[in-house]
Write a protein that holds these residues in place. Structure first.
Motif, PDB file in Angstrom:
ATOM      1  N   VAL A 112       0.847  -1.193   0.000  1.00 58.36           N
ATOM      2  CA  VAL A 112       0.000   0.000   0.000  1.00 58.36           C
ATOM      3  C   VAL A 112       0.885   1.246   0.000  1.00 58.36           C
ATOM      4  O   VAL A 112       1.866   1.315   0.746  1.00 58.36           O
ATOM      5  CB  VAL A 112      -0.907   0.041   1.248  1.00 58.36           C
ATOM      6  N   LEU A 145      -1.565  -1.404  -3.947  1.00 59.87           N
ATOM      7  CA  LEU A 145      -2.644  -0.429  -3.904  1.00 59.87           C
ATOM      8  C   LEU A 145      -2.060   0.973  -3.812  1.00 59.87           C
ATOM      9  O   LEU A 145      -1.355   1.286  -2.857  1.00 59.87           O
ATOM     10  CB  LEU A 145      -3.553  -0.677  -2.690  1.00 59.87           C
ATOM     11  N   VAL A 186     -10.801   0.512   1.469  1.00 58.57           N
ATOM     12  CA  VAL A 186      -9.790   1.532   1.221  1.00 58.57           C
ATOM     13  C   VAL A 186     -10.465   2.894   1.135  1.00 58.57           C
ATOM     14  O   VAL A 186     -11.310   3.134   0.268  1.00 58.57           O
ATOM     15  CB  VAL A 186      -9.005   1.232  -0.069  1.00 58.57           C
ATOM     16  N   VAL A 200      -8.108   0.744   5.326  1.00 62.43           N
ATOM     17  CA  VAL A 200      -6.811   1.119   4.762  1.00 62.43           C
ATOM     18  C   VAL A 200      -6.915   2.563   4.297  1.00 62.43           C
ATOM     19  O   VAL A 200      -7.854   2.926   3.581  1.00 62.43           O
ATOM     20  CB  VAL A 200      -6.437   0.211   3.574  1.00 62.43           C
TER      21      VAL A 200
END
Length: 389
Positions: free
Chosen positions: A71, A97, A263, A304
């Protein structure tokens, strides 16, 4: 194609402020907003108007269980050589991500202030990102899913009132190759994907906290710790996701999944550690999100986020029917400090302000996720393990 000047466009925008009974031109629709007025022009732009990312890898096969996800957020495309990106490229993972501020396309100020309805600076920023060798290395190694935040939306802290949001969406979706997927067929940039067989299914939900979001409530004590920019509001008219996205999210939370990564470009769990953008600035919407998770009986939710230029880990035992965890991975190369005294009631340990990225390890046998903040050299500097079943 006949060129439409910025001056002509701004004339149309000004006309949008006219009373409804005074149409712009006879037999031509009267737009109800600035972005609606610009839509015909934006639809006429050629494909070579849009910058494109280097070709990327296909997402993992739907039946493949994920075991490691990286991430990152907050990448200044004008800064040479990112140690964080080089470290990301050296990692092993199933997916990367990029969750917002993937470029800084508003350094010169909001495009509507600088008479840039074509979002020239934003498009140039994406082109600069596409040309970076460290980004190319990451793009070539990992399948990617993406969300946007304010700086790759086009204006700092902007929401649905950003007049050029429809073009910003087209730029985002074309750069990342999403225009021909489901997300390219509706307003906003939210989408979801699920990977893995029954018993090992990971659902990744990418929210859009920009396109539909109403204005936040400005602070009454600018810069004061805990009230730096915004304060919580009980206004029931404030909205984070918009009706369509809320309905979509309710449906996605009912999809079969064992682990769900929700997210959000801005932080979800923190409530009292700072006064910058966060779900806590709209506490009714924050509670609506928690309530939706409860009502859909969605198991295995982990939040997230990015945005904050500091890596954080959080745990809240009261938000959901089970302990809720969040990892904030920020920033890849836009660090402002070496240490921080910020502490939220849900925070786990100290924040990590230097350049960083995040890693999420999934242990299907144990039913746990490892949430890690990693330095720009790849060292794990903060870590927590959470059960998801």
């Amino acid at each position: 194609m006949k060129k439409i000047t910025s001056l002509a466009i701004l004339s149309v925008l000004a006309a949008c402020q006219s009373p409804a009974e005074m149409p712009l031109v006879a037999d031509v629709f009267t737009p109800k907003s600035a972005d609606e007025a610009l839509e015909p022009y934006y639809r006429s732009l050629p494909e070579d108007f849009y910058p494109r990312a280097p070709a990327g890898l296909a997402l993992p096969e739907a039946g493949k269980p994920l075991t490691r996800i990286l991430v990152g957020s907050c990448l200044d495309e004008e800064k040479p050589g990112s140690a964080s990106l080089r470290s990301v490229a050296a990692e092993s993972a199933d997916l990367f991500l990029m969750i917002g501020d993937n470029v800084y396309g508003d350094r010169d100020g909001p495009a509507y202030v600088n008479n840039q309805p074509e979002l020239n600076e934003l498009r140039a920023s994406y082109a600069d990102l596409a040309a970076r060798e460290d980004f190319k290395a990451v793009r070539a190694k990992f399948p990617m899913m993406v969300a946007w935040d304010d700086h790759d939306y086009g204006a700092n802290d902007a929401g649905r009132d950003f007049p050029f949001r429809r073009l910003a969406e087209r730029i985002h979706e074309r750069f990342w190759g999403l225009e021909n997927e489901d997300v390219g067929a509706y307003p906003g940039t939210y989408y979801a994907r699920t990977f893995g067989p029954e018993g090992q299914r990971t659902q990744i939900i990418m929210l859009d906290t920009r396109f539909f979001r109403s204005a936040l409530t400005p602070t009454d004590e600018w810069g004061k710790k805990g009230k730096e920019r915004y304060i919580p509001s009980a206004d029931p008219e404030q909205d984070m996701l918009g009706n369509d996205q809320w309905t979509w999210l309710e449906n996605r939370l009912q999809d079969p999944a064992d682990l769900r990564l929700i997210v959000s470009s801005i932080q979800v769990l923190p409530t009292d550690g700072h006064g910058f953008e966060a779900w806590a600035a709209m506490p009714l919407e924050q509670q609506r999100l928690y309530r939706l998770v409860r009502e859909t009986d969605a198991k295995g939710v982990v939040f997230v986020s990015g945005d904050r230029h500091t890596g954080f880990l959080y745990k809240d035992d009261a938000a959901l029917p089970y302990p809720a965890h969040e990892i904030t991975a920020s920033s890849l190369n836009v660090a402002f400090a070496e240490t921080t005294t910020e502490m939220d009631r849900a925070q786990v340990g100290e924040g990590y302000p230097p350049e960083n990225f995040g890693a999420i390890g999934i242990d299907w046998t144990a039913g746990t996720v490892s949430l890690e903040i990693k330095s720009n050299t790849g060292e794990t500097v903060r870590q927590v393990t959470a059960a998801f079943r």
